[in-house]
Design a protein around this motif. Structure first.
Motif, PDB file in Angstrom:
ATOM      1  N   TYR A 134      64.565  35.931  -9.467  1.00  0.00           N
ATOM      2  CA  TYR A 134      64.988  36.168  -8.274  1.00  0.00           C
ATOM      3  C   TYR A 134      64.626  37.688  -7.682  1.00  0.00           C
ATOM      4  N   GLU A 135      64.186  38.762  -8.698  1.00  0.00           N
ATOM      5  CA  GLU A 135      63.783  39.877  -8.429  1.00  0.00           C
ATOM      6  C   GLU A 135      62.324  39.936  -8.216  1.00  0.00           C
ATOM      7  N   LYS A 140      62.028  37.031  -4.053  1.00  0.00           N
ATOM      8  CA  LYS A 140      62.854  37.685  -3.234  1.00  0.00           C
ATOM      9  C   LYS A 140      62.711  37.772  -1.667  1.00  0.00           C
TER      10      LYS A 140
END
Length: 176
Positions: A134-135, A140
């Motif tokens: 997710y980063e 993101k």
């Protein structure tokens, strides 16, 4: 000319567009969507290679060195009698809400709906995302609405794997 072959229903090779996107995103769903190439399995280093959409049969069979160097769809999607094919998944609902929020049609943070949609897709396919998934900048949700809408629709497209024409309908609706 008509291009359907009787054997096509059993010839479920992965599309290059989806395979390349999953690899670019370091997306663990690829392990559920596809089988690694048979040559890479025998070498002990599983890899995934999709074929370009729209190729002629003769070109498909020799692409990337032949069928042993191409990934096929995971058999769980067509050989398991009890595999569920829902009309609408929870992930789709969350992506609809994310898009609606981004466009100002509903209240609530688009990112929250987006993350729920991505998470629900991983869960539905029985795999967890790799660490830091997710980063990644491609995952993101951007603060730029033009980029964010593309990110939402790409994740929706990924989640639509093996759900009939839904991804195509989204493309027709959005151009993305």
């Amino acid at each position: 000319p008509f291009s359907w072959r009787d054997g096509d229903k059993f010839d479920n090779r992965m599309a290059k567009g989806l395979t390349d996107t999953l690899l670019k995103f370091n997306d663990s769903r690829i392990t559920m969507y596809a089988n690694p190439t048979s040559s890479s399995v025998s070498e002990g280093v599983p890899s995934y290679v999709g074929i370009p959409s729209g190729m002629f049969d003769v070109d498909v069979n020799i692409f990337n060195g032949g069928t042993q160097f191409q990934s096929y769809m995971n058999k769980r999607y067509f050989s398991t009698l009890d595999f569920k094919h829902p009309v609408m998944q929870y992930s789709e609902l969350q992506f609809i809400l994310a898009e609606s929020s981004l466009n100002g049609w509903i209240n609530g943070p688009a990112e929250q709906y987006y993350l729920k949609g991505v998470s629900a897709s991983f869960s539905y396919h029985g795999v967890a995302p790799y660490s830091n998934y997710y980063e990644q900048s491609v995952v993101k949700l951007s603060g730029n609405p033009e980029i964010a809408i593309k990110q939402i629709l790409i994740q929706k497209w990924i989640a639509f794997f093996n759900t009939g024409m839904e991804a195509y309908f989204e493309y027709r609706r959005t151009g993305i």
